[in-house]
Design an enzyme around this catalytic site. Sequence first.
Site, PDB file in Angstrom:
ATOM      1  N   HIS A   1     -34.945 -48.628  -7.797  1.00  0.00           N
ATOM      2  CA  HIS A   1     -34.467 -49.986  -7.492  1.00  0.00           C
ATOM      3  C   HIS A   1     -34.979 -51.040  -8.496  1.00  0.00           C
ATOM      4  O   HIS A   1     -34.210 -51.864  -8.994  1.00  0.00           O
ATOM      5  CB  HIS A   1     -34.914 -50.414  -6.101  1.00  0.00           C
ATOM      6  CG  HIS A   1     -34.599 -49.421  -5.027  1.00  0.00           C
ATOM      7  ND1 HIS A   1     -33.468 -48.654  -5.027  1.00  0.00           N
ATOM      8  CD2 HIS A   1     -35.288 -49.057  -3.902  1.00  0.00           C
ATOM      9  CE1 HIS A   1     -33.461 -47.880  -3.954  1.00  0.00           C
ATOM     10  NE2 HIS A   1     -34.556 -48.095  -3.265  1.00  0.00           N
TER      11      HIS A   1
ATOM     12  N   GLU B   1     -41.862 -56.022   1.038  1.00  0.00           N
ATOM     13  CA  GLU B   1     -41.426 -55.543   2.350  1.00  0.00           C
ATOM     14  C   GLU B   1     -42.486 -55.854   3.396  1.00  0.00           C
ATOM     15  O   GLU B   1     -43.682 -55.756   3.108  1.00  0.00           O
ATOM     16  CB  GLU B   1     -41.223 -54.034   2.329  1.00  0.00           C
ATOM     17  CG  GLU B   1     -40.126 -53.590   1.408  1.00  0.00           C
ATOM     18  CD  GLU B   1     -39.859 -52.108   1.602  1.00  0.00           C
ATOM     19  OE1 GLU B   1     -39.224 -51.753   2.597  1.00  0.00           O
ATOM     20  OE2 GLU B   1     -40.333 -51.323   0.770  1.00  0.00           O
TER      21      GLU B   1
ATOM     22  N   GLY C   1     -28.468 -32.598   6.625  1.00  0.00           N
ATOM     23  CA  GLY C   1     -29.655 -33.332   7.085  1.00  0.00           C
ATOM     24  C   GLY C   1     -29.244 -34.284   8.198  1.00  0.00           C
ATOM     25  O   GLY C   1     -29.800 -35.369   8.346  1.00  0.00           O
TER      26      GLY C   1
ATOM     27  N   LYS D   1     -25.706 -53.650  -3.352  1.00  0.00           N
ATOM     28  CA  LYS D   1     -25.916 -54.903  -2.622  1.00  0.00           C
ATOM     29  C   LYS D   1     -25.059 -55.971  -3.304  1.00  0.00           C
ATOM     30  O   LYS D   1     -25.030 -56.039  -4.544  1.00  0.00           O
ATOM     31  CB  LYS D   1     -27.400 -55.305  -2.674  1.00  0.00           C
ATOM     32  CG  LYS D   1     -28.307 -54.415  -1.822  1.00  0.00           C
ATOM     33  CD  LYS D   1     -29.744 -54.858  -1.945  1.00  0.00           C
ATOM     34  CE  LYS D   1     -30.673 -53.876  -1.279  1.00  0.00           C
ATOM     35  NZ  LYS D   1     -31.091 -54.222   0.055  1.00  0.00           N
TER      36      LYS D   1
ATOM     37  N   GLY E   1     -31.474 -35.992  10.795  1.00  0.00           N
ATOM     38  CA  GLY E   1     -32.521 -36.874  10.263  1.00  0.00           C
ATOM     39  C   GLY E   1     -32.195 -38.351  10.400  1.00  0.00           C
ATOM     40  O   GLY E   1     -31.112 -38.766  10.822  1.00  0.00           O
TER      41      GLY E   1
END
Length: 508
Positions: free
Chosen positions: A264, A240, A31, A206, A34
């Site tokens: 998440h 977001e 991919g 993270k 992409g």
Amino acid sequence: METIVNDYLESASRSCIINQRAEPCTVVVLGASGDLTTRKIVPSIFRLFLNGDLPEPCNIIGCGRTGMSDIEFRNKMQKACLAPGMTKDSEWGRFSRSLFYRSIDYDNPESFKGLKDEILGPGRDPLMHGNRIFYLAVPPWLYEGIVHTLGMTGLASESQDRSGWSRLVVEKPFGHDLASAMKLDRSIHGYFHEDQIFRIDHYLAKETVQNILTFRFANAIFEPLWNRNYIDHVHIIAAEALGVEHRAGYYEKAGVLRDMFQNHMMQLLALTAMEPPSRFETDRVMDEKAKVYRSLRPFNTKNMRDNLVLGQYGPGLVDGKMVKGYREEKGVAPDSLTPTFAMIKVMLDNWRWNGVPFYLTSGKRLARKQTEIHIQFKKVPHSMFRHTLMEEIIANRLILGIYPDEKISMTFQTKNPGPKMCLRSVTMDFNYYKDHSGPVMDAYEKVLLDCMLGDHMLFCRQDAVELCWSFLTPVLEGCEKCSNRAQSLLPYPAGTWGPDAFKSLDML
Ligand code: BG6
């Protein structure tokens, strides 16, 4: 004193550097024409290279249906990796020599044979021992076909003598409901065993998310309070400002519940709510997370509205600019009922959390990007100031900031200086990178490096994936099959904090 502190910090940073080196390998990105490859995968590998963390040699072979030469691929990646004005970077020259591109037909095993020769054939680089990572950066409906072809071509197998290791990186979504997640897993397990599979949830890598377990279990003072006796509720927020961008094809089918909650949000929930494992070892940590998911109270689909708010953004102002509503975005149906916002209240039926609601909120095109976990403590049991103070005593709140502020802050009450007895709410802040001088890795760098090292700690185990789907599938079915689906989807203007029904919760 300052010297002692600085020496200590410096040696602490030094001791945090990984001293294990990843083995030379080939990273095959399927991919490669992409967006994910350009935005995340290759730039992260390039940063690993710059920091000296990439094994040597390490080849990156981008594969895709689009025809492209090595040079064209390198030029495209150069634009993605280098900031404007740095295009002559000599480091790039060295790195780009290990970037290649092969156009490939995913359904045709013949087209994988050339790849196999390059990686495992007699002409391969002997230092790599055939070690290989296949990164599925393709749309999820191509996963099963590609895995099958990899298996049939012999690229998945580690059993042949000296064929090196073979690993598969799978990006979420892992299926679109419980049944499809199980089917996908069966297909993958037809050719790869569990140790070879790396299911990515970049939130786990993270820094501030990794820090949740450290904060909870490397300190003695918070854990005694971390339960139903002291905590009123928990709010996990992943807001977001961006909209759906150019991903409507995927997002229309996914919506916010599949895109953000199955993965998440559930990971953040598990890290916040889990019990301490007896050792910081992959399977023990995964076992504790799975226990959290097993404690999720099944969602009451009869009273959906009490526990779930769904919304979809309309036109509105973001950063002073007018932006389109979801239904006007390219590739979105004008009558789309896909939710771009959800707030869901979940309960955990276990000893620690009985009666404590966990609110999970995520949405696109909200007022700003903000990812935080709010631990809201209970009010003091008795206020001895009630005859003295006019105001109510605000309960303590601990915020684990993930974005934009990577911080931990604790709000508590103090006396306002002065002759009169007045309260002042103050916040004690810890900034995650203050006094830090060592290397920092972004989430994709960390997962790529861990995959090269064969470390599964920050990846998802299949039982957890299925448990999350078991919880969410009835919710999704309840939303998608209900007769008043359109009425349950509340509109909100882009650039706000979501539907009014959510705002009334006054949680942010
Ligand atoms: C991805 C989702 O997994 O996470 C996106 O598919 C979302 O829709 C993104 O924007 C958010 O990640 P981050 O790291 O920017 O919070």
